[in-house]
Design a protein around this motif. Structure first.
Motif, PDB file in Angstrom:
ATOM      1  N   UNK A 164       0.844  -1.197   0.000  1.00 16.05           N
ATOM      2  CA  UNK A 164       0.000   0.000   0.000  1.00 16.05           C
ATOM      3  C   UNK A 164       0.873   1.239   0.000  1.00 16.05           C
ATOM      4  N   UNK A 165       0.286   2.333  -0.458  1.00 14.02           N
ATOM      5  CA  UNK A 165       0.973   3.615  -0.400  1.00 14.02           C
ATOM      6  C   UNK A 165       1.034   4.092   1.050  1.00 14.02           C
ATOM      7  N   UNK A 166       2.114   4.750   1.406  1.00 14.74           N
ATOM      8  CA  UNK A 166       2.218   5.397   2.711  1.00 14.74           C
ATOM      9  C   UNK A 166       2.112   6.902   2.483  1.00 14.74           C
ATOM     10  N   UNK A 167       0.940   7.315   1.976  1.00 16.91           N
ATOM     11  CA  UNK A 167       0.742   8.733   1.651  1.00 16.91           C
ATOM     12  C   UNK A 167       0.823   9.606   2.892  1.00 16.91           C
ATOM     13  N   UNK A 215       6.965   4.126   4.553  1.00 13.10           N
ATOM     14  CA  UNK A 215       7.789   4.813   3.563  1.00 13.10           C
ATOM     15  C   UNK A 215       9.260   4.669   3.931  1.00 13.10           C
ATOM     16  N   UNK A 216       9.556   4.843   5.210  1.00 12.81           N
ATOM     17  CA  UNK A 216      10.912   4.675   5.733  1.00 12.81           C
ATOM     18  C   UNK A 216      10.884   3.536   6.753  1.00 12.81           C
ATOM     19  N   UNK A 217      11.376   2.347   6.410  1.00  9.46           N
ATOM     20  CA  UNK A 217      11.411   1.247   7.390  1.00  9.46           C
ATOM     21  C   UNK A 217      12.361   1.611   8.537  1.00  9.46           C
ATOM     22  N   UNK A 218      11.810   1.979   9.690  1.00  9.75           N
ATOM     23  CA  UNK A 218      12.635   2.483  10.787  1.00  9.75           C
ATOM     24  C   UNK A 218      13.611   1.429  11.304  1.00  9.75           C
ATOM     25  N   UNK A 219      13.296   0.158  11.060  1.00  7.11           N
ATOM     26  CA  UNK A 219      14.208  -0.894  11.518  1.00  7.11           C
ATOM     27  C   UNK A 219      15.581  -0.786  10.857  1.00  7.11           C
ATOM     28  N   UNK A 229       2.855   1.653  10.416  1.00  3.93           N
ATOM     29  CA  UNK A 229       2.442   1.331   9.052  1.00  3.93           C
ATOM     30  C   UNK A 229       2.882  -0.075   8.659  1.00  3.93           C
ATOM     31  N   UNK A 230       1.987  -0.774   7.932  1.00  2.49           N
ATOM     32  CA  UNK A 230       2.353  -2.103   7.425  1.00  2.49           C
ATOM     33  C   UNK A 230       3.332  -2.008   6.261  1.00  2.49           C
ATOM     34  N   UNK A 231       3.300  -0.906   5.561  1.00  2.00           N
ATOM     35  CA  UNK A 231       4.222  -0.692   4.436  1.00  2.00           C
ATOM     36  C   UNK A 231       4.811   0.712   4.566  1.00  2.00           C
TER      37      UNK A 231
END
Length: 475
Positions: A195-198, A253-257, A249-251
């Protein structure tokens, strides 16, 4: 229909070329833009910042859209948007009009650039061919930055500042026309699960815009004013909301991990400081050469050329040296050279020789900026999983752009304050501009000092040639 991968590469590289070109080609036109559209000194940096912030802030969203909708479709959309807004920018008749056009042009670049890279990676198989393609891609993009200053000077002097934008239009039209012939359409398999992370994109970009605007407004209003405090507080709140959204978020924009990796975290900060030093130096020196030393736009562009040449040579040397000396050693050397170059430039006055006051600093800085960038990119992706390397490269690329915009806001604000104070004290205008230029470059040199200290926390790696090619090309 079978398409030549090298013809595809030519289309992609030319598109990336004009995106990079647009960062530097505008700099030498700034004095003419300021005079023609009545920009104030504190609003002029937004001609650069509006483009850079939207480009950097939405780069990851552009990559996600390419994954979901297909890279060719997003590439065409970005190219069309870039071309249309270039045309609109050329017809701008007010500062607000131009800044708005530049912002949307940055959005076009944020769609175009990651989509083009995605097409390139699926067009060439992993290994030698892809490494060659990535080298051509990265080389032409770098060349765009170098040629931009001369092309901008030629267009401004022979036609007008509007043509630094109009020049993109026929290129964009030609590329859109040939894309169906030379670029095949591709789709990713598991699109439905993503999904988009708008919300993340809007919150992150809005927060950064608010902070930059708050810094810029501090010059006329003062840091303690209610307006500035309110804008900066809102910016911080938006960025906190951005982090909360990304965590849930499931998807994202920036995977913090990804930031659990010390290598990625340190490299992101280092490249942000590198961008801050580069954009600040470029902006201030372009103004200084024309408004203080009396260069024409073309002369200013030619005076920047040695720095571009040094950067190209520096990239080649850095790519070789990291294999023997290690990434941290080369990166530390790059920060030292950047500092020396900026410090040298900060001593320039209104009448000194270009050969002694400016040329050495430009060359030294040119070597240094890529001495930081090449090992920084390699280190950034060194500890992430292979399937997340693209996301990591997107993060550090975005950090470079955003760091550049934030750094430029700080440097120009302090530079303008110094010039304003000097004028109020009765200093002649030319000397007041020199004083502001010198302070701005000293602040930029402080970014290089901070980068030296940060680099000491970076891991020492000795990558092989293939790792270097993949990491640096994705920059």
């Amino acid at each position: 229909m079978r398409r030549s991968p090298w013809a595809t590469l030519a289309v992609l590289a030319l598109a990336q070329f004009i995106v990079v070109l647009d960062v530097t080609i505008v700099n030498v036109a700034l004095p003419d833009i300021q005079a023609d559209l009545n920009f104030s000194a504190d609003s002029l940096p937004w001609v650069i910042n509006a483009y850079t912030l939207l480009f950097g802030g939405l780069l990851l969203l552009g990559g996600r859209m390419a994954d979901l909708l297909g890279p060719r479709r997003v590439f065409v959309a970005g190219l069309l948007l870039f071309g249309v807004t270039s045309l609109v920018a050329g017809f701008a008749n007010s500062p607000e009009f131009l800044i708005g056009a530049r912002a949307v042009q940055g959005l076009g670049g944020a769609l175009l650039s990651p989509a083009a890279l995605a097409i390139l990676t699926v067009t060439f198989a992993h290994g030698r061919e892809r490494n060659i393609a990535m080298g051509v891609w990265g080389g032409l993009a770098g060349l765009g930055g170098t040629l931009g200053v001369v092309a901008g000077g030629l267009l401004v002097d022979s036609l007008s500042w509007q043509w630094v934008f109009f020049v993109n239009v026929p290129i964009a039209i030609a590329l859109v026309a040939v894309i169906p012939v030379f670029v095949r359409d591709t789709r990713h398999g598991a699109q439905g699960d993503r999904a988009f992370d708008t919300a993340g994109a809007v919150l992150g970009t809005s927060g950064l815009l608010a902070i930059v605007y708050g810094v810029v407004r501090s010059e006329p209003k003062g840091w303690g004013s209610g307006e500035v405090v309110g804008i900066l507080t809102a910016g911080v709140a938006l960025l906190i909301a951005f982090v909360l959204v990304e965590r849930r978020s499931k998807a994202p924009l920036v995977p913090l991990r990804l930031f659990r990796s010390r290598a990625l975290s340190v490299s992101s900060g280092s490249l942000a400081l590198n961008g801050a030093g580069f954009l600040s130096m470029f902006f201030l020196t372009a103004i200084y050469l024309q408004q203080v030393r009396g260069d024409s736009a073309l002369e200013a562009g030619v005076h920047f050329l040695p720095m571009g040449g040094a950067a190209i040579v520096g990239a080649v040397l850095a790519s070789q040296l990291v294999q023997t000396l290690g990434t941290r050693t080369v990166q530390l050397g790059g920060t030292v050279l950047s500092f020396i170059g900026l410090l040298w430039l900060s001593q320039a006055d209104a009448t000194g020789s270009y050969a002694t006051e400016l040329l050495p600093g430009l060359i030294i800085f040119g070597f240094g900026i890529l001495g930081v960038g090449v090992p920084g990119q390699i280190t950034a992706v060194s500890e992430v999983q292979h399937h997340e390397a693209g996301a990591a490269s997107g993060v550090v690329n975005a950090m470079y752009q955003v760091g550049g915009a934030l750094g430029l806001a700080v440097v120009t604000t302090l530079s303008i304050t110094r010039t304003t104070d000097a004028l109020a004290a009765g200093v002649p205008q030319q000397q007041a501009l020199v004083d502001g230029f010198q302070r701005g470059l000293l602040v930029a040199s402080g970014f290089a000092v901070a980068n030296m200290l940060l680099t000491l926390a970076s891991p020492q790696l000795q990558p092989d040639a293939e790792q270097i090619a993949e990491a640096t090309a994705a920059a």
